[in-house]
Design an enzyme around this catalytic site. Structure first.
Site, short mmCIF file in Angstrom:
data_model
loop_
_atom_site.label_atom_id
_atom_site.label_comp_id
_atom_site.label_asym_id
_atom_site.label_seq_id
_atom_site.Cartn_x
_atom_site.Cartn_y
_atom_site.Cartn_z
N CYS A 100 22.39 -22.82 -5.65
CA CYS A 100 23.09 -22.33 -6.83
C CYS A 100 22.39 -21.03 -7.24
O CYS A 100 21.66 -20.45 -6.43
CB CYS A 100 23.11 -23.37 -7.94
N ARG A 105 21.62 -26.23 -11.15
CA ARG A 105 22.85 -26.94 -10.79
C ARG A 105 22.70 -27.67 -9.46
O ARG A 105 23.34 -28.69 -9.22
CB ARG A 105 24.03 -25.97 -10.71
#
Length: 149
Positions: A100, A105
């Site tokens: 990410c 994330r």
């Protein structure tokens, strides 16, 4: 013991803050101890990509991909990952590298994939920020306009 109780009653905000911080630290300790995915550096990710049939999943949003991505990465935004797990069924036994922007994330995606039964899940620490800035590894820029020859 009376002095502790007196302190807690006189400084209830500090006592509450201590309790919250202690709870969060213990929760983080348990999450780290029992997570089923591994974190690897971008350099180790490149080595894994070269040594095996690893698949790279980029969980950034499509507008972030326009700034560059790892070659052959599959873009599957984190918000849509649970509903698109069936598309990744063929990779359950293969190494799956998750990237990410900063690595935050990716950890959430790692939890989702390990719960779905993926066996070899690796989160790239630092994400694309680390990939580009710290390690100066190559990225692929999307073709915005193809020149006519």
């Amino acid at each position: 013991m009376d002095r502790y109780l007196e302190f807690i009653l006189n400084h209830y905000i500090l006592s509450l803050a201590l309790a919250v911080v202690t709870f969060l630290l213990i929760q983080e300790l348990f999450d780290t101890a029992f997570k089923k995915f591994k974190s690897i550096s971008p350099l180790l990710a490149v080595a894994k990509m070269n040594d095996s049939e690893a698949v790279i999943i980029d969980v950034r949003e499509p507008n972030e991909i326009t700034q560059g991505h790892i070659e052959n990465a599959i873009n599957m935004p984190l918000s849509k990952l649970p509903e698109h797990l069936t598309k990744l069924e063929s990779y359950k036994k293969k190494p799956v590298l998750i990237a990410c922007q900063t690595g935050a994330r990716s950890a959430s995606a790692g939890k989702i994939l390990t719960k779905a039964g993926f066996e070899q899940v690796f989160v790239i620490t630092g994400g694309m920020q680390s990939w580009e800035s710290d390690y100066k590894l190559p990225i692929k820029m999307p073709n915005k306009n193809k020149a006519a020859a």
